[in-house]
Each structure stands twice: as C-alpha cells, then as structure tokens.
Design a protein around this motif. Structure first.
Motif, short mmCIF file in Angstrom:
data_model
loop_
_atom_site.label_atom_id
_atom_site.label_comp_id
_atom_site.label_asym_id
_atom_site.label_seq_id
_atom_site.Cartn_x
_atom_site.Cartn_y
_atom_site.Cartn_z
N GLU A 159 -7.50 -18.21 -14.07
CA GLU A 159 -8.55 -18.50 -15.05
C GLU A 159 -9.42 -17.28 -15.32
O GLU A 159 -10.52 -17.39 -15.83
N GLY A 160 -8.91 -16.10 -14.97
CA GLY A 160 -9.67 -14.89 -15.19
C GLY A 160 -10.49 -14.53 -13.96
O GLY A 160 -10.75 -15.36 -13.09
N ALA A 161 -10.87 -13.26 -13.89
CA ALA A 161 -11.62 -12.78 -12.73
C ALA A 161 -13.11 -12.72 -13.05
O ALA A 161 -13.52 -12.57 -14.20
N THR A 162 -13.90 -12.83 -12.00
CA THR A 162 -15.34 -12.63 -12.08
C THR A 162 -15.72 -11.53 -11.10
O THR A 162 -14.91 -11.09 -10.29
N ASP A 163 -16.97 -11.08 -11.17
CA ASP A 163 -17.42 -10.05 -10.23
C ASP A 163 -17.25 -10.52 -8.79
O ASP A 163 -16.98 -9.72 -7.89
N ALA A 164 -17.38 -11.83 -8.58
CA ALA A 164 -17.28 -12.37 -7.22
C ALA A 164 -15.85 -12.50 -6.73
O ALA A 164 -15.62 -12.62 -5.52
N THR A 165 -14.87 -12.47 -7.65
CA THR A 165 -13.48 -12.71 -7.25
C THR A 165 -12.58 -11.50 -7.43
O THR A 165 -11.41 -11.55 -7.05
N ARG A 166 -13.08 -10.41 -8.01
CA ARG A 166 -12.22 -9.27 -8.30
C ARG A 166 -11.54 -8.71 -7.06
O ARG A 166 -10.44 -8.15 -7.13
N ASP A 167 -12.18 -8.82 -5.89
CA ASP A 167 -11.61 -8.23 -4.68
C ASP A 167 -10.48 -9.05 -4.09
O ASP A 167 -9.98 -8.74 -3.01
N ARG A 168 -10.03 -10.09 -4.80
CA ARG A 168 -8.87 -10.84 -4.32
C ARG A 168 -7.56 -10.09 -4.58
O ARG A 168 -6.53 -10.44 -4.02
N LEU A 169 -7.61 -9.10 -5.45
CA LEU A 169 -6.42 -8.26 -5.70
C LEU A 169 -6.90 -6.81 -5.78
O LEU A 169 -7.65 -6.45 -6.67
N ILE A 170 -6.46 -6.01 -4.81
CA ILE A 170 -6.91 -4.62 -4.72
C ILE A 170 -5.69 -3.71 -4.67
O ILE A 170 -4.75 -3.94 -3.89
N ALA A 171 -5.69 -2.68 -5.51
CA ALA A 171 -4.64 -1.66 -5.50
C ALA A 171 -5.17 -0.41 -4.81
O ALA A 171 -6.24 0.08 -5.14
N ILE A 172 -4.41 0.09 -3.84
CA ILE A 172 -4.71 1.36 -3.19
C ILE A 172 -3.64 2.34 -3.65
O ILE A 172 -2.46 2.19 -3.32
N VAL A 173 -4.05 3.34 -4.43
CA VAL A 173 -3.10 4.13 -5.23
C VAL A 173 -2.95 5.54 -4.66
O VAL A 173 -3.93 6.22 -4.35
N THR A 174 -1.70 5.97 -4.54
CA THR A 174 -1.41 7.30 -4.05
C THR A 174 -2.06 8.36 -4.92
O THR A 174 -2.20 8.21 -6.13
N THR A 175 -2.45 9.47 -4.30
CA THR A 175 -3.24 10.51 -5.00
C THR A 175 -2.59 11.88 -4.89
O THR A 175 -3.28 12.90 -4.90
N SER A 176 -1.26 11.93 -4.81
CA SER A 176 -0.58 13.21 -4.58
C SER A 176 0.08 13.80 -5.82
O SER A 176 0.67 14.88 -5.75
N ASP A 177 -0.02 13.14 -6.97
CA ASP A 177 0.67 13.61 -8.18
C ASP A 177 0.16 14.99 -8.59
O ASP A 177 -1.03 15.29 -8.51
N ASP A 178 1.08 15.85 -9.02
CA ASP A 178 0.67 17.18 -9.50
C ASP A 178 1.44 17.59 -10.75
O ASP A 178 1.51 18.76 -11.10
N GLY A 179 2.02 16.61 -11.46
CA GLY A 179 2.80 16.92 -12.64
C GLY A 179 2.18 16.34 -13.90
O GLY A 179 1.30 15.48 -13.86
N GLY A 180 2.63 16.81 -15.06
CA GLY A 180 2.22 16.28 -16.35
C GLY A 180 0.74 16.39 -16.60
O GLY A 180 0.06 17.30 -16.14
N SER A 181 0.22 15.40 -17.34
CA SER A 181 -1.21 15.36 -17.68
C SER A 181 -2.06 15.33 -16.42
O SER A 181 -3.07 16.04 -16.31
#
Length: 362
Positions: free
Chosen positions: A47-69
């Motif tokens: 039913e959509g996210a709210t400020d109180a529920t956003r932390d139910r899905l968290i992405a932890i994203v790799t930070t090693s890219d060195d190509g392209g933009s």
C-alpha cells in the motif's frame, strides 16, 4: 520473450501487537540488486511506504565501481561512485515514474555531458551541497519517492585489488572485470574502510539479509569484504540468504557451481555467512544459451551432488524457476518469482530453519 510469472504473493503484514513486519536488507550491486529490489518493493509495501515503514526494505550497495559515468565522477570529484546507487533508487521508485525515467536518462552528446546519467549528476550536485554522500542519497530518495532506504556499503572510496592465478595483480573494478584469466583472490584498499552506523544497525535489526545475484568478485564480494559488514551479518539473528547466479562469467567464475560460489565467499571472508541459497531450476532457452556461450558463459546447473553437499554443510537449498528474458536477449532473474521466494522464507524464518550458530559451516 519468456512469459511473465503469474505467481501470487502473501505480503508481510503491517506492524501489530504480535510483532513488527519483516525487515529485509539486500546487499550487492550491478544489475542484480536493482532486480531484487524491483521484485520486493510491491511485496514489502503493498500500500506504499511511509516515513515510518521505509526501513522495512534496505539496500546496502557496493561502492567499488570505477568505470563509465560513475568512474569519471569518482575521479573528478573524489566521491563515492553513484551509478549502482542510482539504479537502486530508480528500482525503488513508483512504477512508470516520469521522474525516475528522467533520473535514469543518459546524455548521448555534449562536451563533458556525453555518457553521464542525469541521476549521477544530481547525486554529485547534492553531495557537493551537503558535503555528505549518504545525505545526498537520502535527499535523492525523497525526491524520487523511493519506497525503501539505500545505503552506500562504505563511507569512503574503496579500490578492488585482484591477484590472478597467472601472477598478475590488477587494481580497479573495470580492469579486473576485463582482465581475463582466473582470479585467485580479491581484496579491498583500504582493508577496513569506514562505514555508516546505519549499515551496521540495518544488518543487526534485519529479519532477512539477501546477498546477490551479481558478479561474484565485483558486486557480491566487495561489500562482504568490509569487516564491519560481515561482523554485523554474523551478529544478526536474521536469516542470511545467497541468491545464486544463473550463468557463469568468463574469467571470473568459469565452471563454477553454486557450491563454488559459497566456498569462494567463505575463503575470502573467513567464515560461512549463509543459512540458505536460492538457486535456479529452469533451463535456459537454447537460443539464449548459445548467445552466452559465445561470450564464454554457461548456465549454472545445480544437481544432486551440490544439493547433498549443501545439506551436509547446513545450508538450506531452495530451488525456484528463475530464468527470464528482460530486456530481450538478456538472461535475468525473474524479479517476481525471486521476490516470492524471499518473502516465503521471510515468513517462515521463525519456523523451519536454524540460525547459523546452530549448524555446521563449510
């Protein structure tokens, strides 16, 4: 084109007196992590996210890219590369969002602009204004109306260093990915990069932690090589799931099985991290398999030997028909089927599984 799934899901229930809704943390990068998020988003937030529920899905994203933009902005502005994070933000935005489409727009001409994605430039501008990349990511998430939270895996620039079996040592994700040969070992510079306390908190509070799919050495392993990340994963009571790749990658995982992926991760991080692995049971269409074969990639087939080995190691194997073709000519995990499997495991996490501390490791 392969048919889309007609699967139906039972979404996690809202917070109630009996307990909170499931919190899922997904780790990785490349094209794999956005695909996972795209499938999970409607399940976690029906039913959509709210400020109180956003932390139910968290992405932890790799930070090693060195190509392209991303690589250009990293070199010129000394900022964490934004490309993988941009893709995750777009995946968590509303379907058919015009702003998300513009966010993903890539310039095809223009001196200094050619090749840059607009979202990367926006993240660079927000970083310059806030002097804080994580704050810039959060600001962009709110602009997009992203349902979920996106966190960089590290708070500082990291560089991948790979040693190949022929003795070569290559530095940088792009050089490693195009290096050819067989990778013997990969590491980070610095070896213990700083990370946000929010990353540790997310992992410790997670009910389910998902890693993959993606390039083993350049998407999955980099965040897992951060000692504070693996410490938090092992300190979490959440179920830890590895999503197995559909295909091998030439020069990286030639002839690898699902078991080989698990063993390689354990060898690099010094411990067995996962309770479950989700693997594909669906054949790759012959026409697509032939295209990938020309690039040196073959389908990963999980047979009885691997399944028995995984069982002996205390890793629960979950088979799901995951092959889909999107975009045309590209083999990808079917986001809805994959999300359904993760959601089902999340709902049963307190039932028929045991935490890693109670079973034998690899």
């Amino acid at each position: 084109m392969l048919p889309q799934s007609q699967a139906r899901f039972v979404p996690p229930q809202p917070d109630s007196p009996s307990g909170p809704a499931t919190r899922i943390v997904a780790i990785g990068g490349g094209t794999g992590l956005p695909n996972v998020l795209r499938g999970l988003r409607p399940i976690v937030f029906p039913e959509g996210a709210t400020d109180a529920t956003r932390d139910r899905l968290i992405a932890i994203v790799t930070t090693s890219d060195d190509g392209g933009s991303s690589g250009r902005l990293r070199a010129e502005m000394k900022m964490i590369p934004p490309g993988d994070i941009r893709n995750c933000l777009a995946a968590l935005s509303e379907p058919n969002s015009e702003f998300a489409d513009v966010f993903q727009y890539r310039f095809g001409t223009g001196e200094g602009l050619n090749g840059h994605a607009l979202g990367n430039l926006l993240l660079a501008a927000l970083t310059d204004v806030t002097q804080d990349f994580a704050a810039a990511v959060e600001a962009a998430a709110r602009m997009l109306g992203a349902a979920g939270v996106v966190l960089p895996a590290t708070s500082e620039l990291i560089t991948l260093v790979a040693e190949f079996t022929d003795g070569r040592v290559l530095t940088g994700e792009t050089a490693i990915a195009h290096g050819g040969g067989t990778i013997a070992h990969i590491g980070l510079l610095p070896e213990r990069p700083s990370i946000s306390p929010k990353v540790i908190d997310a992992l410790l509070r997670a009910d389910v932690i998902v890693a993959g799919p993606g390039s083993l050495y350049t998407s999955i392993l980099p965040p897992l090589l951060v000692p504070d990340v693996t410490d938090a994963m092992c300190g979490s009571r959440g179920m830890r799931i590895l999503i197995a790749n559909l295909m091998t990658e030439a020069g990286e995982t030639d002839n690898f099985t699902v078991l080989d992926h698990l063993l390689t991760i354990e060898r690099h991080v010094g411990r067995q991290l996962f309770d479950c692995v989700i693997y594909n049971t669906m054949p790759v269409p012959e026409a697509l398999a032939a295209i990938y074969q020309e690039r040196g990639a073959t389908a990963i087939v999980t047979g009885n030997f691997e399944l028995n080995a995984l069982e002996r190691f205390g890793v629960r194997a979950i088979g799901v028909p995951l092959v889909s073709e999107h975009p045309t000519g590209k083999i990808r995990h079917h986001p809805e089927r994959l999300a359904a499997a993760v959601a089902a495991l999340a709902q049963r996490k307190l039932g028929a599984w045991r935490p890693r501390a109670e079973v034998g490791g690899i």
